[in-house]
Structure formats: C-alpha cells, structure tokens
Design an enzyme around this catalytic site. Structure first.
Site, PDB file in Angstrom:
ATOM      1  N   LYS A 257     -29.832 -93.861 -11.123  1.00 18.15           N
ATOM      2  CA  LYS A 257     -28.830 -94.792 -11.636  1.00 18.15           C
ATOM      3  C   LYS A 257     -28.017 -95.379 -10.488  1.00 18.15           C
ATOM      4  CE  LYS A 257     -28.728 -92.362 -16.002  1.00 18.15           C
ATOM      5  NZ  LYS A 257     -27.991 -92.103 -17.238  1.00 18.15           N
TER       6      LYS A 257
ATOM      7  N   ASP B 194     -31.474 -87.068 -16.548  1.00 20.35           N
ATOM      8  CA  ASP B 194     -30.906 -88.380 -16.862  1.00 20.35           C
ATOM      9  C   ASP B 194     -29.407 -88.370 -16.568  1.00 20.35           C
ATOM     10  OD1 ASP B 194     -31.156 -91.046 -17.783  1.00 20.35           O
ATOM     11  OD2 ASP B 194     -30.484 -90.483 -19.790  1.00 20.35           O
TER      12      ASP B 194
ATOM     13  N   ALA C 134     -26.428 -83.687 -22.410  1.00 15.50           N
ATOM     14  CA  ALA C 134     -25.576 -84.074 -23.534  1.00 15.50           C
ATOM     15  C   ALA C 134     -25.517 -85.600 -23.698  1.00 15.50           C
ATOM     16  CB  ALA C 134     -24.161 -83.518 -23.328  1.00 15.50           C
TER      17      ALA C 134
END
Length: 305
Positions: free
Chosen positions: A269, A240, A183
């Site tokens: 990340k 991601d 999302a």
C-alpha cells in the site's frame, strides 16, 4: 495519442484506469507511443507491475472497411476485446461482426477463462492495432466476480479472490493460513470459506461472526510483533495490513529468512507518492511477482507461490 516509430519488437502495456503515470514511469525510455491508457514500448514483454494487461507483439492492420477489419481479425483467432479510443461508432460496428466475448462475472473459486483472448483498438479510421496474445484472460485485465453481499465484512475479499484466481492456486481444506492485519476479517472469511485453517493476527478483533467460523483462531497482537522464529510453520502467509512499503518488505524478509511460510500473498500500500524503490526491491525477491489487481487501489499485490 503520440506517433509510433517502427521497432523490431514491441509490446503494449494497458494501464488500469487512473494509473497511467505509474506505468509510464515503469516503461521509462522504452516508450514509443501512447494510445489512451495503452503504452507501446520497444522490446519484448517485461513483468511491469502497473500493467493491467500486456499486449504481446501488437500488429498494425490496415483495413478497407468494417467487414474487412472483422475478417482480418477472425482470420487470426476467434475472440477479441475492443479497447475503445476514438471512432466509437466504427469500432462498435466492427465488434458487431465479431463473435461475442462472454465477460460474465466469475463465481469464485471457478478458474479463470482458458480461451485465448486478443485485444485490439482503432488508432485511426483505417488502421487497427491488435495483439492476439495478451497476458490477462479477462477483458482489459478486469477480473469481475459474483459478489457476496452478506458474508464478508468488507469488499477487501475481492482482492484475495482475484489474486488466487490469477495465480491458479488457492488454499485447500486443511491448509494452515496466517492472515496478518486481518480485522475486520474479509480475508479470514474468504480463507475459512475455502476450508482452510486460519490464524488471524490483529490488535483489533474480528467481527464476531467471522471469529466464530470453523477453523478460525485469533491472536490479539500487531502483525509486526509476531516473531516468525517463534511461530509454527504455515502453508500460506497473507497480509493486507496498512503500512509503508519499507515496513512490509522488512516483514516479508523476516518470514523468508525464518523459512516458516511456503506461499505469500501481500498487499503493498502506497501512502502518498508511489515508492518505486520498494517496487524494485520486491521484484528482486526470487520466485515472486508484483501485480496491480483490478480490485487494487493505489496499491499492488506481491505474491511468492
């Protein structure tokens, strides 16, 4: 700028803007000199994650004039990109005497440029540092694209476009893709545009227009709650998701152990300090590569293709 002692074999590593400290940490004791964001290191090239572009075996070239410098570069090869440091006027005059290098944004999914592209800089008024063989086909490793201002819900799709362009392989129509942490749907949008079948996984919903695209399905659950042992095999696993690197490594290891995904593209990340232990663990996974994309922020992209 620091002095550069002689070495039998050297390599230049160009850090992305803002990430020189991370690159220097990777280079470690092999560092010989720095020229702005360009780090000269002893030894042959290594796959450093924080290098936007690698200059293989850079050479010092003494020049008597602007014309002499241009002639010496043209004698080596046609196409050169200037990494500008000092002596800006002199460097600009030199570039004017070299063949023009086109750096037009790519229209995805066009392939990356195939022509050899060297890099050079003026380290003083009469000395060039030049490498005819660089790792990236893009000027300074900066891949740029003609952006889609209407289709994707965010600019995150540019990371995926860049990763697939560098890899030289992409999902094809009919390929089954899993998009974890999807999302609002930037990567799902990009994959569906390629004609792939996409299973989006996120507790949050996709934007309605992305969810309505042909071939897109959605599982309303956490990426970490999906047990790969119970999942159908996929051609590609994309991730991601925002999480700490250690948690991502655990997810990757579970999918590798289950043997349910053929290819992986995942964003690593960093929340706070760069986790070099996680970088080492990801680099150790056989058949994979870890790179800093031009469209990455304080993050890296891990691929196993």
């Amino acid at each position: 700028m620091t002095a550069e002692p002689p070495a039998a074999t050297t390599t230049g590593y160009l850090a992305a803007d803002g990430f020189l400290p991370d690159l220097l940490a990777e280079v470690g004791s092999r560092q010989l000199a720095t020229h702005g964001r360009l780090v000269i290191a002893a030894g042959p090239a290594e796959p450093l994650a924080w290098a936007a572009n690698t200059w293989h075996d850079p050479k010092r070239i003494s020049i008597a004039s602007i014309g002499d410098g241009a002639s010496k570069l043209r004698a080596i090869q046609r196409s050169w990109a200037l990494y500008a440091l000092d002596h800006h006027r002199r460097a600009a005059l030199l570039v004017e005497r070299l063949p023009k290098v086109s750096a037009k944004p790519l229209v995805f999914p066009a392939p990356a440029p195939a022509s050899p592209l060297g890099s050079f800089t003026l380290i003083d008024a009469s000395t060039l540092l030049a490498s005819a063989h660089c790792s990236s086909p893009f000027v300074h490793g900066e891949a740029r694209f003609v952006e889609d201002k209407e289709g994707p819900p965010s600019r995150a799709y540019l990371k995926l476009w860049e990763a697939l362009t560098i890899a030289g392989i992409r999902p094809m129509p009919g390929d089954r893709c899993l998009d974890l942490g999807s999302a609002p749907g930037g990567w799902t949008w990009a994959l569906a545009k390629l004609g792939a079948e996409v299973i989006s996984v996120d507790k949050a919903p996709l934007e309605p227009r992305i969810a309505a695209m042909p071939g897109v399905g959605h599982l309303a659950m956490s990426a970490f709650a999906l047990d790969p042992r119970d999942a159908e095999p996929v051609d590609w696993l994309f991730c991601d998701v925002i999480c700490y690197p250690a948690r991502l490594i655990g997810l990757i290891e579970r999918w590798l152990a289950a043997g349910k995904a053929r290819r992986f593209v995942c964003t690593v990340k960093f929340q706070g300090a760069t986790d070099f232990g996680a970088i080492a663990a990801l680099k150790a996974i056989a058949g994979s590569r870890l790179i800093h994309l031009h469209h990455n922020k304080h993050e890296l992209t891990w691929m196993r293709l």
